[in-house]
Design an enzyme around this catalytic site. Structure first.
Site, PDB file in Angstrom:
ATOM      1  CD  GLU A  44      40.662  48.635  44.812  1.00  0.00           C
ATOM      2  OE1 GLU A  44      41.162  48.324  43.717  1.00  0.00           O
ATOM      3  OE2 GLU A  44      39.560  49.232  44.898  1.00  0.00           O
ATOM      4  CE  LYS A 119      40.159  46.243  40.555  1.00  0.00           C
ATOM      5  NZ  LYS A 119      40.244  47.684  40.949  1.00  0.00           N
ATOM      6  CB  CYS A 160      37.371  47.435  43.622  1.00  0.00           C
ATOM      7  SG  CYS A 160      36.623  49.086  43.515  1.00  0.00           S
TER       8      CYS A 160
END
Length: 279
Positions: A44, A119, A160
């Site tokens: 990330e 995301k 994440c």
């Protein structure tokens, strides 16, 4: 595929500008390719890691103009590898929304982007040690899951904090993903407590390989990230793991038949039932 798939996870400590980030990650990717990796994954925030708002805003560019993204696309073509830019912080393209997109980009050996994923779950939290994060203030969350085709099987894309949402990973597996990428920049308190167990749980639940390249160490903006990049097999076994936070190349060979074997042994993906909600 005979002999398995050679992969490499790149663990980084990304600087605060795209130019410096490219200079930081490029030698590691070259090392991975020289070692025989056909598929390379970065963490990330590969293009910039900067939480100070004014500097971050100045660093964010359109995807087509970002120095690191363009450089990594050229590098994938030069080396003839598949490359997952775990995420790049780029302008979201949404009118009236100054927030960035936290975007995974899958690049093929011609340097073309074959899949994108923004995301879904942004990290808004106050940790017990006093650290505060409000990712939603600067990142516009995505609105859809993504599975991409590769020569070795389908790849599910996450980033994440998504690791804490098992239903997302289950949907990716049901869409055919035999590999799930989890590029991350985990905090130290949450990483120490939860990183490995979450990765292993998602692998066991889905019968998929979980590929988790991470940021690690003390960054220019003052944050610390956990590191410990990890490859987990479909049975939940650790196939490779970095035991530190320093930049490195972590390699593994994947037996792509293992996912089907795990799902045959425990066919939980086929056993969902409708049920009444809890009250």
């Amino acid at each position: 595929m005979s002999g398995g798939l050679d992969i490499a996870l790149i663990q980084t400590r990304t600087p605060a500008t795209a130019e410096a980030a490219l200079a930081h990650v490029e030698p590691l990717i070259r090392e991975a390719a020289a070692g025989g990796a056909k598929f390379v994954l970065t963490p990330e925030g590969t293009n910039v890691l900067e939480q100070r708002r004014d500097r971050r805003d100045a660093a964010i560019k359109d995807e087509e103009a970002d120095v690191a993204v363009l450089g990594l696309r050229r590098l994938a073509a030069e080396l003839g590898i598949w490359l997952l830019i775990g995420s790049a912080l780029v302008r979201s393209g949404q009118t009236g929304d100054g927030r960035a997109a936290n975007r995974s980009l899958l690049v093929d050996p011609a340097g073309a982007i074959t899949a994108r994923y923004d995301k879904l779950h942004v990290f808004d939290v106050e940790l017990p040690n006093g650290e505060k994060y409000c990712e939603s203030a600067t990142v516009r969350p995505g609105d859809g899951a993504a599975v991409a085709d590769t020569p070795w099987g389908r790849l599910g894309l996450t980033i994440c904090y998504d690791i804490r949402f098992p239903h997302l990973h289950r949907q990716l597996a049901k869409a055919g993903a035999s590999m799930i990428a989890v590029p991350a920049a985990f905090t130290v308190p949450t990483g120490e407590a939860h990183w490995e167990v979450l990765l292993r749980a998602r692998a066991i639940e889905t019968g998929a390989f979980v590929l988790a390249p991470a940021q690690g160490g003390l960054h220019e903006d003052g944050r610390r990230t956990w590191g410990r990049s990890t490859v987990v097999g479909p049975w939940g076994e650790i196939l490779a793991k970095a035991d530190h936070d320093d930049p490195c190349v972590l390699t593994a060979k994947l037996d792509m038949e293992a996912a089907a074997k795990a799902r045959t042994a425990v066919p939980a993906l086929t056993h969902d039932r409708d049920f009444l909600p809890a009250r």
